[in-house]
Structure formats: structure tokens, C-alpha cells
Design a protein around this motif. Structure first.
Motif, PDB file in Angstrom:
ATOM      1  N   GLN A 125       9.603  21.045  -6.213  1.00 45.34           N
ATOM      2  CA  GLN A 125       8.415  21.433  -6.974  1.00 45.34           C
ATOM      3  C   GLN A 125       7.371  22.048  -6.045  1.00 45.34           C
ATOM      4  OE1 GLN A 125       7.468  21.273 -10.361  1.00 45.34           O
ATOM      5  NE2 GLN A 125       5.786  22.473  -9.496  1.00 45.34           N
ATOM      6  N   TYR A 126       6.897  23.262  -6.416  1.00 43.96           N
ATOM      7  CA  TYR A 126       5.863  23.925  -5.625  1.00 43.96           C
ATOM      8  C   TYR A 126       4.568  23.109  -5.639  1.00 43.96           C
ATOM      9  CZ  TYR A 126       8.336  28.389  -5.098  1.00 43.96           C
ATOM     10  OH  TYR A 126       9.206  29.370  -4.743  1.00 43.96           O
ATOM     11  N   LEU A 127       3.944  22.974  -4.471  1.00 48.21           N
ATOM     12  CA  LEU A 127       2.577  22.448  -4.358  1.00 48.21           C
ATOM     13  C   LEU A 127       1.606  23.568  -3.986  1.00 48.21           C
ATOM     14  CD1 LEU A 127       3.167  19.103  -2.420  1.00 48.21           C
ATOM     15  CD2 LEU A 127       2.765  19.400  -4.861  1.00 48.21           C
ATOM     16  N   ALA A 128       2.066  24.517  -3.191  1.00 47.59           N
ATOM     17  CA  ALA A 128       1.209  25.637  -2.795  1.00 47.59           C
ATOM     18  C   ALA A 128       2.099  26.775  -2.330  1.00 47.59           C
ATOM     19  CB  ALA A 128       0.231  25.238  -1.692  1.00 47.59           C
ATOM     20  N   ARG A 129       1.588  28.014  -2.473  1.00 47.62           N
ATOM     21  CA  ARG A 129       2.296  29.215  -2.027  1.00 47.62           C
ATOM     22  C   ARG A 129       1.245  30.251  -1.673  1.00 47.62           C
ATOM     23  NH1 ARG A 129       5.166  33.980  -3.370  1.00 47.62           N
ATOM     24  NH2 ARG A 129       7.393  33.869  -2.830  1.00 47.62           N
TER      25      ARG A 129
ATOM     26  N   TRP B 159      -5.181  25.132 -11.098  1.00 50.04           N
ATOM     27  CA  TRP B 159      -4.132  24.181 -10.744  1.00 50.04           C
ATOM     28  C   TRP B 159      -4.653  23.256  -9.647  1.00 50.04           C
ATOM     29  CZ3 TRP B 159       0.434  23.602 -13.253  1.00 50.04           C
ATOM     30  CH2 TRP B 159       0.835  24.639 -14.099  1.00 50.04           C
ATOM     31  N   THR B 160      -4.346  21.963  -9.800  1.00 46.50           N
ATOM     32  CA  THR B 160      -4.757  20.988  -8.795  1.00 46.50           C
ATOM     33  C   THR B 160      -3.578  20.103  -8.405  1.00 46.50           C
ATOM     34  OG1 THR B 160      -5.449  19.393 -10.487  1.00 46.50           O
ATOM     35  CG2 THR B 160      -7.130  20.910  -9.642  1.00 46.50           C
ATOM     36  N   VAL B 161      -3.620  19.643  -7.151  1.00 44.93           N
ATOM     37  CA  VAL B 161      -2.614  18.712  -6.627  1.00 44.93           C
ATOM     38  C   VAL B 161      -3.256  17.335  -6.532  1.00 44.93           C
ATOM     39  CG1 VAL B 161      -1.079  18.178  -4.704  1.00 44.93           C
ATOM     40  CG2 VAL B 161      -1.494  20.552  -5.342  1.00 44.93           C
TER      41      VAL B 161
ATOM     42  N   PRO C 144       0.830  -1.203   0.000  1.00 43.41           N
ATOM     43  CA  PRO C 144       0.000   0.000   0.000  1.00 43.41           C
ATOM     44  C   PRO C 144       0.867   1.256   0.000  1.00 43.41           C
ATOM     45  CG  PRO C 144      -0.851  -1.586   1.572  1.00 43.41           C
ATOM     46  CD  PRO C 144       0.454  -2.141   1.094  1.00 43.41           C
ATOM     47  N   SER C 145       0.604   2.153  -0.951  1.00 44.83           N
ATOM     48  CA  SER C 145       1.434   3.342  -1.112  1.00 44.83           C
ATOM     49  C   SER C 145       0.558   4.562  -1.371  1.00 44.83           C
ATOM     50  CB  SER C 145       2.417   3.165  -2.278  1.00 44.83           C
ATOM     51  OG  SER C 145       3.274   2.078  -2.044  1.00 44.83           O
ATOM     52  N   PHE C 146       0.977   5.681  -0.777  1.00 45.09           N
ATOM     53  CA  PHE C 146       0.300   6.971  -0.938  1.00 45.09           C
ATOM     54  C   PHE C 146       1.262   7.911  -1.653  1.00 45.09           C
ATOM     55  CE2 PHE C 146      -2.573  10.312  -0.012  1.00 45.09           C
ATOM     56  CZ  PHE C 146      -1.836  11.400   0.405  1.00 45.09           C
ATOM     57  N   LEU C 147       0.788   8.644  -2.654  1.00 40.68           N
ATOM     58  CA  LEU C 147       1.661   9.440  -3.508  1.00 40.68           C
ATOM     59  C   LEU C 147       1.082  10.843  -3.660  1.00 40.68           C
ATOM     60  CD1 LEU C 147       4.246   9.115  -5.259  1.00 40.68           C
ATOM     61  CD2 LEU C 147       2.755   8.670  -7.203  1.00 40.68           C
ATOM     62  N   ILE C 148       1.976  11.833  -3.603  1.00 38.42           N
ATOM     63  CA  ILE C 148       1.605  13.221  -3.865  1.00 38.42           C
ATOM     64  C   ILE C 148       2.299  13.632  -5.163  1.00 38.42           C
ATOM     65  CG2 ILE C 148       1.556  15.569  -2.965  1.00 38.42           C
ATOM     66  CD1 ILE C 148       2.103  14.376  -0.192  1.00 38.42           C
ATOM     67  N   SER C 149       1.522  14.115  -6.141  1.00 34.32           N
ATOM     68  CA  SER C 149       2.073  14.443  -7.455  1.00 34.32           C
ATOM     69  C   SER C 149       2.140  15.954  -7.645  1.00 34.32           C
ATOM     70  CB  SER C 149       1.219  13.823  -8.560  1.00 34.32           C
ATOM     71  OG  SER C 149       1.074  12.445  -8.369  1.00 34.32           O
ATOM     72  N   ARG C 150       3.011  16.367  -8.567  1.00 36.45           N
ATOM     73  CA  ARG C 150       3.179  17.781  -8.879  1.00 36.45           C
ATOM     74  C   ARG C 150       1.866  18.363  -9.415  1.00 36.45           C
ATOM     75  NH1 ARG C 150       7.375  18.838 -13.361  1.00 36.45           N
ATOM     76  NH2 ARG C 150       6.319  20.839 -13.305  1.00 36.45           N
ATOM     77  N   PRO C 151       1.614  19.665  -9.222  1.00 35.33           N
ATOM     78  CA  PRO C 151       0.358  20.268  -9.665  1.00 35.33           C
ATOM     79  C   PRO C 151       0.205  20.206 -11.186  1.00 35.33           C
ATOM     80  CG  PRO C 151       1.501  21.689  -8.119  1.00 35.33           C
ATOM     81  CD  PRO C 151       2.469  20.618  -8.509  1.00 35.33           C
ATOM     82  N   VAL C 152      -1.028  20.036 -11.626  1.00 31.09           N
ATOM     83  CA  VAL C 152      -1.358  20.082 -13.056  1.00 31.09           C
ATOM     84  C   VAL C 152      -2.536  21.029 -13.214  1.00 31.09           C
ATOM     85  CG1 VAL C 152      -0.519  17.753 -13.513  1.00 31.09           C
ATOM     86  CG2 VAL C 152      -2.891  18.082 -12.865  1.00 31.09           C
TER      87      VAL C 152
END
Length: 620
Positions: free
Chosen positions: A215-219, A165-167, A149-157
């Protein structure tokens, strides 16, 4: 007249020498003053870095809590997706939208092992899912290669439909250890930024949430300009993965603001939170104070130059020193009045230097603060009750570290006792006691613990809390007292919701939870794993005892209807039983789950247990 020339010359020589000495001393004074100002700026910057570091750590814990919540929601949705009940699954998506995502969820999709989208939260249940595949997306390919089981956070698109923009937060689905697809939750980056912006709204300050690769996710500010970029490559957290936190000063290339930054890695997740405090704003008060100080000293210098007398200079310095001392004493007195803690300041000989009224109130001492100044600590102890005297033992000058402890009085209140040594250049200058009533804070902390571990509908342990207890019991189970796990599921619960409505279904769940509690022993533990599924942990129970108790629960539930204002609802439950000893968390759940399915397949309203070898049954 000529005879006066040598005397006149000596006077001017002495005057010249005096002026040279005076000007030399004056120049040295200004150099020292400038050094002091620079030191104030440096100290202010160090304090700003410390505040930023503490705040960044707190933010990282909050973000970690949110990410754990999203991970838990995705795992929960995976469980219900694999139950093949789309109506319940959509309901859970709606609850997640209103819960942890606070109405900001963009979309949730579910795919098969080939990347084909099987579920899209934008598509109604009676509409076909559009032919869409995410097989070529980076997050899908990464998760497809993992067999755990793995949880992943991807760069915004950027969403081509909403132009925002979404994460992407994604989690793989495994069936019998094999990759079966992914579930993905898409959240607008603006939602993440707004959460930070509510804490740090000023434009001078900024909060960054970035992946470990920068890589920015939020600012909080200039969000649109940053999401397709990375932080500069020289940032410490990019090339020092061994560090968990740090700080730096930099001019942000996005908005050109110079800030004091502190960063902290988010535990258990590949992301970094960075807090930048505007340097100009942080140091403005110190710079204003320095400017005021320079103005005051310039005026003093002009006066000294006009007076040109050492005695005038000494008087002015003495007056300034006295004024500064009085101001310091006045500030300290005001601080002692306003500070919410009780404060007791003593010198190196344990004699009282200063005390505030709050301390006397907390110690139940009827006296004026001024009447205690000069008393030895032992004299103070004789004035206190036995309980309060034990809070303030005689301090030893060889103690160099802060001593912090909590005590309770006879009324049940909790106090925090903080003893702080005052030292300079390895020399003791005394110490300070701080006493604060933290009863309300402790109460709120306990309430938060209860909320975090309790299911809101039933009052039972929630899934995470129950599984933590299960892990502990697995470690202490023995062959002679193996303990048992019961998995309970309400039979045909969907019919109850469809027939009587969800409020009635919630009442059924609540009543069954009460029935389970009524059937258990004092040391037994029960929890709600989600939906209509419950679990019971029987520490030290044998297989026979576990079966008997399971039958008692089943019979009690079957015989106890749920009575609403208009209906009497009878329901039954199926129960699967498995022993704890010799198992790990996954295997014992799997065995109990298999027994539960066996009970379901055998006609429901029954108890089934795992089949064990003869020697295992004898031990149990």
C-alpha cells in the motif's frame, strides 16, 4: 597478352582474398564493438543499481529516524496525557507541530479504551470535544488487541474536510498493562512526498514509501493517483519478506516511465522505501558516448574502405590507440589535480607510478609530484617524517582486500588512510593509497552525537540517552554495590509557569539542573526525562548513600532560588529513590515513580524511597 591473364587473375584472386580477409576482420571488429557497447550499457546499469541501492539505504535510515521520532513524540505525549495536565499536553502538541512535524501535522486525537475521542487538537481547550468514535477503525482494533506498547502506521485516508490524503501514526496507551485507548497523529501524505521530492525533484526519478503489503504511503510524483492503490503484486519485496533489500527494473503503471529501482526495508517498521532512477536519464550519457563511438568508428571504416590498405588500417588504429591513451592520461592527470584526497599510485613492484600535490601537502613533503615517479616505496619512506612514514607501511602483494584505517597526527588532525589493491584476473597490477583529512567530518559527527543525546535546555542527558545508560548500569549492579535511581520532580511547577511565565519556568529548570550537577559525585549521571521531571543514576551507591545524596540535592535546590530581572523564585523538589540491583528497566522506574508519588502525597519537598526487606537493606 594471354600470358598476362594468369598473373592478372592471380592479382584479382589475391585482391579478392585480401578484401574477404579485410571485410571478415572488419565485420569481426564491429561485432566486438557492439558487444563492448552492450557491456558498457550493462555496466552503467549495474552502477546505477548500486547508486540507487546506496541511496535507498540512506533514505530508509532517514525515514527510520523520522518514524522513531514520531514514535518517541507519541510516547512522550502519552506520558503527559496520563498526567492529566491538558495545558502542558497542548503545549507539547504545539512543540511537536513545530518540531518533528515541521508545521504539517493535520490533527492529534486521544481516545479512551472504547474508542471515544477525548482530545482533538483542532478543538480549543474551552470547547467541548465532539461526539466521535474511532472504535471501528482498523488501527484502533489492532492496537486494542495488543498488551504491550505498540506503534502502528495505517494506510492513507482522505480527510473529508480538507480533501487531502493523510497517513495515520498511532500508539496504544496502557495503564498497569491494560489497554486504555490510543493516541493518533495524522500527517498529510503530501508532507512525506515533499520531503523525498526535495532530494529527487526530477520527474524521471521517483521515491516510493509503501507498507509491507504494497500500500502506497507517499510518492514523489503522481501522488493523488497512487494513494488508493498498491504497487504491482510481482514486486519482490511483497512475496520475499526474508529479504531486506533488492532491485528491479520496471515500467511504472502510474506514469509509464521505465526506471531502475532499488528498495530497502525500513528497520523496525513495516514499511519499504523504493527509489527509481529514470533509465533513459541514467543511461543517456553512456548512450551518447556509444553513439559518438559508432560515429567515429563508421568514419574510420569509410576511411579504411577507401584506402583499402592494411598499412593504412594499422596506422589509423595505432593513431586512435595513441589518442585514446593520451586522453586517458590527461583525464587521469586532471582527476588527480581535482580530487580532494591525496593519491599515491604504485605498481606491483612498489614503484611510484603517479602522485598528486595534495598527497605531498598532507605528508609535509616539499617536492614536485613528477620528481617521485619511478621511486621505490622504501625511498619515499626515507623522505618522510617518522609520523607520516608510519601511515604508509610497505604494501604486500598478497593482500587482496581493501585496507581502511584512521590516524591522528601530533597536531590533533584526523586522517583516513585507504589502501586499495588493483587486480585483474587474479593478478596484482599494483595498488593505490588515498589519504584524506577528515578532521572536520569527525568534529561534525561528534556534534551530531552530542545533539542526539543531550537535552537542549539543560545540557543533561535526554530521556533516550539516560534510559540507555540505565540499562547498562542494571546489568553491572551487584548486591554489595546495588546502585540507585532517583526520580526528581519540581513541586507545583505549573504555578511557576502560570505566575512568572514560561521563560522564567525554563530558567528555573535550567538552574535546578545546575543545582543537581553541583550536588553529584563525578561518576553520577543525571538526565532530564521531560518537562519538570529529572532523573539521577548513582552507580555503586548503597541505599543509605542514595538517601543522603538525595537529601543533599533537595536541600540545595530549596536553598538556591532562581533570580530573574524582576523576581526571586523559590521552588522545592520531591525525590523518589529505588535500588538498581535485581531490577529491570521498567520495574526500577516503577518503584522510583511510586516513591516519588509517596513524597508528593506526603507534602512534597521531601525524599522517599522504596521499602525493602531487611536482608535487602543489609545487602544495600
Amino acid at each position: 597478352m594471354l600470358s598476362n591473364k594468369p598473373a592478372h587473375h592471380r592479382i584479382w584472386t589475391r585482391l579478392d582474398l585480401a578484401w574477404l580477409i579485410f571485410l571478415g576482420l572488419l565485420a569481426a571488429y564491429w561485432l566486438r564493438l557492439d558487444f563492448s557497447h552492450q557491456n558498457q550499457l550493462a555496466q552503467a546499469q549495474v552502477q546505477a543499481q548500486l547508486r540507487a541501492s546506496q541511496a535507498a539505504h540512506a533514505l530508509s535510515m532517514q525515514v527510520r529516524s523520522q518514524l522513531l521520532g514520531i514514535n518517541f513524540i507519541l510516547e512522550h505525549l502519552i506520558e503527559h496525557w496520563q498526567d492529566h495536565d491538558e495545558a502542558v499536553f497542548r503545549k507539547l502538541v504545539g512543540l511537536a507541530q513545530q518540531g518533528i512535524f515541521k508545521g504539517s501535522l493535520d490533527v492529534i486525537i486521544v481516545t479512551d479504551a472504547e474508542g471515544k475521542v477525548l482530545f482533538n487538537s483542532h478543538t480549543q481547550s474551552d470547547q467541548p470535544v465532539s461526539e466521535l468514535s474511532v472504535a471501528k477503525r482498523d488501527y484502533f482494533q489492532q492496537l486494542a488487541q495488543r498488551n504491550e506498547p505498540s506503534f502502528l502506521i495505517s494506510r492513507p485516508v482522505r480527510n473529508v474536510l480538507t480533501n487531502q490524503w493523510t497517513v495515520q501514526f498511532s500508539h496504544n496507551m496502557l495503564i498497569d498493562g491494560q489497554f486504555a485507548g490510543i493516541i493518533l497523529a495524522s500527517v498529510p501524505a503530501e508532507h512525506l512526498a515533499e520531503a523525498f521530492r526535495q532530494v529527487y525533484p526530477a520527474h524521471e526519478d521517483v521515491v516510493l514509501l509503501v507498507l509491507n503489503d504494497g500500500q502506497y504511503l507517499a510518492r514523489t510524483h503522481a501522488l493523488e493517483e497512487s494513494l488508493d492503490k498498491k504497487v504491482p503484486a510481482e514486486r519482490e519485496f511483497l512475496h520475499r519478506p526474508d529479504l531486506q533489500s533488492g532491485h528491479y527494473n520496471a515500467v511504472a503503471p502510474i506514469d509509464g516511465v521505465e526506471r531502475i529501482y532499488a528498495w530497502h526495508r525500513i528497520p523496525d517498521f513495516p514499511a519499504v522505501i523504493s527509489l527509481g532512477l529514470g533509465r533513459e536519464k541514467v543511461l543517456s550519457s553512456v548512450q551518447l558516448a556509444i553513439k559518438a563511438s559508432k560515429t567515429q568508428n563508421l568514419l574510420a571504416t569509410i576511411l579504411l574502405l577507401l584506402a583499402a590498405l592494411w598499412i593504412t588500417r594499422l596506422v589509423v588504429i595505432k593513431a586512435k590507440q595513441n589518442r585514446a591513451l593520451l586522453q586517458t592520461q590527461e583525464r587521469l592527470a586532471t582527476l588527480l589535480i581535482r580530487v580532494p584526497s591525496g593519491v599515491l599510485l604504485e605498481d606491483e613492484n612498489n614503484r611510484i607510478v603517479m602522485v598528486n600535490s595534495t598527497l605531498l601537502s598532507l605528508l609535509n613533503l616539499d617536492a614536485e609530484p613528477s620528481s617521485l615517479i619511478g621511486l621505490h616505496h622504501s625511498q619515499l619512506l626515507t623522505m618522510l617524517g617518522q609520523e607520516q612514514a608510519a601511515w604508509l607501511p610497505m604494501a604486500r602483494n598478497n593482500l587482496k582486500q581493501r585496507q581502511l584505517r584512521e590516524v591522528k597526527d601530533s597536531a590533533g588532525r584526523t586522517f583516513e588512510i585507504d589502501w586499495v589493491p588493483i587486480r585483474r584476473n587474479f593478478r596484482s597490477l599494483g595498488h593505490a593509497w588515498f589519504i584524506q583529512d577528515i578532521s572536520e567530518r569527525k568534529k561534525k559527527e561528534q556534534e551530531l552525537v552530542t545533539l542526539a543525546t543531550t537535552d537542549a535546555l539543560t545540557g543533561l542527558h535526554n530521556r533516550r540517552s539516560f534510559l540507555d545508560i540505565l540499562q547498562q548500569q542494571l546489568k553491572i549492579s551487584t548486591p554489595h554495590c546495588p546502585g540507585a535511581l532517583l526520580l526528581l520532580d519540581i513541586d507545583h511547577f505549573k504555578r511557576v509557569n502560570d505566575t512568572y511565565g514560561h521563560p522564567a519556568g525554563d530558567l528555573v529548570i535550567h538552574n535546578i539542573a545546575q543545582g543537581i550537577r553541583d550536588s553529584l559525585r563525578q561518576d553520577d549521571i543525571t538526565g532530564r526525562l521531560g518537562g519538570e521531571e529529572f532523573a539521577v543514576l548513582l552507580p555503586k551507591a548503597t541505599l543509605q548513600h542514595a538517601q543522603q545524596l538525595a537529601e543533599r540535592i533537595r536541600e540545595h535546590v530549596a536553598a538556591t532560588p532562581t533570580i530573574t530581572q524582576t523576581e526571586t523564585i523559590y521552588v522545592t523538589i520531591s525525590i523518589g529513590v529505588a535500588l538498581l540491583y535485581g531490577q529491570d528497566e521498567n520495574s526500577v522506574q516503577s518503584q522510583a515513580d511510586q516513591a516519588l508519588y509517596q513524597a508528593k502525597n506526603a507534602g512534597r519537598n521531601r525524599v522517599c524511597c522504596v521499602e525493602y526487606a531487611a536482608d535487602e537493606v543489609e545487602q544495600a
